[in-house]
Design an enzyme around this catalytic site. Structure first.
Site, PDB file in Angstrom:
ATOM      1  N   HIS A 118       0.811  -1.214   0.000  1.00  0.00           N
ATOM      2  CA  HIS A 118       0.000   0.000   0.000  1.00  0.00           C
ATOM      3  C   HIS A 118       0.845   1.265   0.000  1.00  0.00           C
ATOM      4  CE1 HIS A 118       0.437  -0.069   4.515  1.00  0.00           C
ATOM      5  NE2 HIS A 118       0.396   1.234   4.353  1.00  0.00           N
ATOM      6  N   ASP A 160       0.569  -7.712   1.812  1.00  0.00           N
ATOM      7  CA  ASP A 160       0.851  -6.271   1.794  1.00  0.00           C
ATOM      8  C   ASP A 160       2.348  -6.011   1.713  1.00  0.00           C
ATOM      9  OD1 ASP A 160       0.400  -3.605   1.675  1.00  0.00           O
ATOM     10  OD2 ASP A 160      -0.415  -3.387   3.688  1.00  0.00           O
ATOM     11  N   GLY A 188       3.329   6.925   7.962  1.00  0.00           N
ATOM     12  CA  GLY A 188       4.730   7.110   7.580  1.00  0.00           C
ATOM     13  C   GLY A 188       5.607   5.982   8.085  1.00  0.00           C
ATOM     14  N   ASN A 189       5.138   5.244   9.106  1.00  0.00           N
ATOM     15  CA  ASN A 189       5.872   4.074   9.598  1.00  0.00           C
ATOM     16  C   ASN A 189       5.698   2.855   8.697  1.00  0.00           C
ATOM     17  OD1 ASN A 189       5.588   5.184  12.854  1.00  0.00           O
ATOM     18  ND2 ASN A 189       7.473   4.166  12.206  1.00  0.00           N
ATOM     19  N   SER A 190       4.611   2.846   7.924  1.00  0.00           N
ATOM     20  CA  SER A 190       4.320   1.681   7.091  1.00  0.00           C
ATOM     21  C   SER A 190       5.495   1.343   6.188  1.00  0.00           C
ATOM     22  CB  SER A 190       3.087   1.945   6.231  1.00  0.00           C
ATOM     23  OG  SER A 190       1.929   2.011   7.006  1.00  0.00           O
ATOM     24  N   LEU A 205      -6.465  -4.676  -8.640  1.00  0.00           N
ATOM     25  CA  LEU A 205      -7.852  -4.265  -8.796  1.00  0.00           C
ATOM     26  C   LEU A 205      -7.995  -2.758  -8.661  1.00  0.00           C
ATOM     27  CD1 LEU A 205     -10.701  -5.315  -9.291  1.00  0.00           C
ATOM     28  CD2 LEU A 205     -10.956  -5.626  -6.835  1.00  0.00           C
ATOM     29  N   GLY A 206      -7.157  -2.155  -7.787  1.00  0.00           N
ATOM     30  CA  GLY A 206      -7.179  -0.701  -7.641  1.00  0.00           C
ATOM     31  C   GLY A 206      -8.199  -0.203  -6.647  1.00  0.00           C
ATOM     32  N   VAL A 207      -8.344  -0.914  -5.515  1.00  0.00           N
ATOM     33  CA  VAL A 207      -9.324  -0.513  -4.512  1.00  0.00           C
ATOM     34  C   VAL A 207      -8.728  -0.603  -3.115  1.00  0.00           C
ATOM     35  CG1 VAL A 207     -11.293  -1.261  -5.901  1.00  0.00           C
ATOM     36  CG2 VAL A 207     -10.255  -2.865  -4.287  1.00  0.00           C
TER      37      VAL A 207
END
Length: 289
Positions: free
Chosen positions: A44, A73, A143-145, A189-191
């Site tokens: 993401h 992810d 921002g940690n992701s 898929l873009g969702v």
């Protein structure tokens, strides 16, 4: 509790952590996984059409997206650089509750911010599928992701991904190893989705589904006329009861069609749509940090 050499451990981990510029969606973090330019982050985070990476010494590089996997992810980026300070991954199957956890990232514009806590558990969480998470009581913020969660020796035990209640959730390092060893997945898929239960007054029953919180412009979902607020119910073969079910439906490579059932409006009538999938990016869960 004093840890011998903690300052050096933290500094080395900072040098292995990068800042990822994700355009208007904000910035994220990543981990240098190999000295020749491989970087691991969250799927993401790596959603922009153009991705730039800033190293600890201020150098910036354009990054190429190698592969993304929404089930875990995770995304692999690559930059044209050599002799980078790669992180050392740990065997996440050996992580135990109560161990020290160190998180490094770039939350809210604070580059290289460090926070510590302890591992709470390692395992799956209800409604987030069957995959395990390293759960720790470290503080994460946007921002940690994509940044590292490490042990007391500075070895990466997970990739920080989201917050659930008071706990930070990280994808285990062993899942990263498996991701890098697998064939690239091109489904996108873009969702952005979240699990929901939908009451249906006519039948006095509830159905499970995945509500669309966001649909990216020019994505397969947008081209199929799906809209925010629609609820995906499943395919002809399987209903969607969790995020894993959608990820499984998207698995594969090459151009192909996916038939989806969904609800819209008053949720009284089932609808169907055919989505054209191809080599691009992947959907993700809304629960990410």
């Amino acid at each position: 509790m004093a840890i011998q050499g903690f300052g050096e451990i933290a500094e080395k981990l900072r040098r292995s952590t990068v800042l990822i510029f994700a355009g208007a969606r904000g910035n994220g973090s990543g981990v240098i996984w190999s000295a020749d330019g491989a970087i691991i982050t969250n799927a993401h985070v790596a959603r922009a059409s153009q991705i730039r990476v800033q190293l600890w010494d201020g150098r910036e590089f354009d990054a190429a997206l190698v592969s993304r996997d929404t089930r875990r992810d995770l995304a692999e980026l690559r930059i044209s650089a050599a002799n980078l300070p790669a992180a050392s991954p740990a065997d996440s199957s050996q992580v135990r509750p109560g161990e020290l956890a160190i998180a490094i990232g770039n939350p809210l514009g604070f580059v290289g911010a460090l926070t510590t806590g302890v591992v709470h558990a390692v395992g799956p969480l209800r409604r987030l599928g069957s995959e395990p998470w390293v759960q720790a009581d470290v503080r994460l913020a946007p921002g940690n992701s994509g940044g590292p969660l490490a042990d007391a020796h500075g070895r990466v035990i997970g990739i920080n991904t989201m917050v659930a209640g008071s706990l930070a959730l990280a994808v285990p390092s062993n899942a990263v190893t498996n991701f890098l060893a697998a064939d690239p997945i091109d489904a996108w898929l873009g969702v952005i989705v979240a699990p929901v239960r939908v009451p249906r007054p006519a039948s006095r029953s509830k159905v499970f589904g995945l509500v669309l919180l966001e649909v990216e412009p020019d994505s397969p979902a947008a081209n199929a006329s799906l809209l925010p607020g629609d609820i995906l119910l499943g395919t002809g073969e399987k209903s969607f009861a969790s995020l894993d079910d959608l990820a499984s439906a998207l698995q594969g490579s090459g151009p192909r069609l996916l038939r989806l059932a969904f609800l819209r409006g008053n949720y009284e009538r089932f609808r169907q749509v055919t989505v054209q999938l191809g080599a691009q990016r992947i959907s993700r869960s809304a629960a990410a940090a």
